[in-house]
Write a protein that holds these residues in place. Sequence first.
Motif, PDB file in Angstrom:
ATOM      1  N   TYR A 134       0.834  -1.199   0.000  1.00  0.00           N
ATOM      2  CA  TYR A 134       0.000   0.000   0.000  1.00  0.00           C
ATOM      3  C   TYR A 134       0.870   1.251   0.000  1.00  0.00           C
ATOM      4  CZ  TYR A 134      -3.555  -3.270   1.776  1.00  0.00           C
ATOM      5  OH  TYR A 134      -4.404  -4.334   1.945  1.00  0.00           O
ATOM      6  N   VAL A 135       0.304   2.332  -0.527  1.00  0.00           N
ATOM      7  CA  VAL A 135       0.864   3.663  -0.350  1.00  0.00           C
ATOM      8  C   VAL A 135      -0.113   4.429   0.529  1.00  0.00           C
ATOM      9  CG1 VAL A 135       1.428   5.841  -1.469  1.00  0.00           C
ATOM     10  CG2 VAL A 135       2.162   3.692  -2.499  1.00  0.00           C
ATOM     11  N   ALA A 136       0.409   5.049   1.590  1.00  0.00           N
ATOM     12  CA  ALA A 136      -0.454   5.744   2.543  1.00  0.00           C
ATOM     13  C   ALA A 136       0.072   7.144   2.827  1.00  0.00           C
ATOM     14  CB  ALA A 136      -0.540   4.960   3.849  1.00  0.00           C
ATOM     15  N   LYS A 137      -0.850   8.105   2.889  1.00  0.00           N
ATOM     16  CA  LYS A 137      -0.522   9.430   3.394  1.00  0.00           C
ATOM     17  C   LYS A 137      -1.035   9.494   4.822  1.00  0.00           C
ATOM     18  CE  LYS A 137      -0.908  14.395   2.543  1.00  0.00           C
ATOM     19  NZ  LYS A 137      -1.550  15.468   1.728  1.00  0.00           N
ATOM     20  N   VAL A 138      -0.125   9.771   5.744  1.00  0.00           N
ATOM     21  CA  VAL A 138      -0.435   9.695   7.169  1.00  0.00           C
ATOM     22  C   VAL A 138      -0.216  11.058   7.808  1.00  0.00           C
ATOM     23  CG1 VAL A 138       0.174   8.578   9.342  1.00  0.00           C
ATOM     24  CG2 VAL A 138       0.244   7.275   7.211  1.00  0.00           C
ATOM     25  N   SER A 139      -1.188  11.518   8.577  1.00  0.00           N
ATOM     26  CA  SER A 139      -1.048  12.787   9.284  1.00  0.00           C
ATOM     27  C   SER A 139      -0.440  12.546  10.655  1.00  0.00           C
ATOM     28  CB  SER A 139      -2.406  13.473   9.440  1.00  0.00           C
ATOM     29  OG  SER A 139      -3.225  12.742  10.329  1.00  0.00           O
ATOM     30  N   GLY A 140       0.186  13.596  11.192  1.00  0.00           N
ATOM     31  CA  GLY A 140       0.817  13.473  12.495  1.00  0.00           C
ATOM     32  C   GLY A 140       2.308  13.229  12.355  1.00  0.00           C
ATOM     33  N   VAL A 141       2.989  13.244  13.492  1.00  0.00           N
ATOM     34  CA  VAL A 141       4.440  13.050  13.513  1.00  0.00           C
ATOM     35  C   VAL A 141       4.736  11.567  13.673  1.00  0.00           C
ATOM     36  CG1 VAL A 141       6.581  13.604  14.692  1.00  0.00           C
ATOM     37  CG2 VAL A 141       4.778  15.330  14.515  1.00  0.00           C
ATOM     38  N   LEU A 142       5.352  10.982  12.651  1.00  0.00           N
ATOM     39  CA  LEU A 142       5.687   9.560  12.674  1.00  0.00           C
ATOM     40  C   LEU A 142       7.202   9.438  12.778  1.00  0.00           C
ATOM     41  CD1 LEU A 142       4.254   6.783  12.452  1.00  0.00           C
ATOM     42  CD2 LEU A 142       4.780   6.829  10.014  1.00  0.00           C
ATOM     43  N   SER A 143       7.673   9.098  13.960  1.00  0.00           N
ATOM     44  CA  SER A 143       9.113   9.033  14.201  1.00  0.00           C
ATOM     45  C   SER A 143       9.683   7.706  13.706  1.00  0.00           C
ATOM     46  CB  SER A 143       9.391   9.173  15.699  1.00  0.00           C
ATOM     47  OG  SER A 143       8.878   8.051  16.403  1.00  0.00           O
ATOM     48  N   ASP A 144      11.018   7.657  13.625  1.00  0.00           N
ATOM     49  CA  ASP A 144      11.681   6.406  13.263  1.00  0.00           C
ATOM     50  C   ASP A 144      11.371   5.321  14.287  1.00  0.00           C
ATOM     51  OD1 ASP A 144      12.758   7.605  11.037  1.00  0.00           O
ATOM     52  OD2 ASP A 144      14.701   8.028  11.973  1.00  0.00           O
TER      53      ASP A 144
END
Length: 249
Positions: A134-144
Amino acid sequence: MVRIQKIIADAGISSRRAAERLLLQGRIMVNGQIINELGTKVDPSQDHIRVDGKLIPQSQPKVYMILHKPQGCVSTMHDPEGRKTIKDFFRTSSLRIYPVGRLDFNTEGLIVLTNDGDFAAQLLHPRYHIPKTYVAKVSGVLSDQNIAQLQKGVMLDDGMTAPCRINKIKKLPTSSWLEITLFEGRKRQIRRMMESVGCSVIRLKRIGFGSLRLGTLPPGQTRPLEPEELAQIRTVLTRSSKRSRPGTH
């Protein structure tokens, strides 16, 4: 003699699992008698089999297609709420085919369509671990650290998720684009995984199912699988089956 679920699936009426439900609901008749036992076997060359009163047709040639499911429709052939279904995108076709698995109402992307019940069952069976990308656009801060946690597995209300692969495609000030590959299938899995780390999915699109790729197929359009595509995914299924057998490595 053949199990009645297989005959119904091969006729393109439903999947084997759905055929089992039809049996238990008393909606299948053989030679005028209602049949509701799952182990029932019949002779397709002699027995007359009806589903909801309709005589099932003779087996048709096997069909393998992919559909680019758009957002805003359900990935079933019928919807009791009257919403648009994937059947609306090939109404002119006389083929009796059904989807392999589902995508959420607001998720777009690749869905496999077939009338081959065995093929569909293999694609969905957990033993084969068929990857879905899948390709997803995700809101919010996604850290390593969040990504590492998601890849290892997170606890959802239906248990721990299996390990997956996540690659960052693009990072924006308040969102990120990700490529996510799952090896299992749960309802709204990616959306729930992101919620578990404080993020939400803005857009979600399935671009791969096993070795199959959506490519440039426009939303709402279908195309048949090329012979080499079908051969390749059958090879993957065969190899996965051998690896899953006891005593094989």
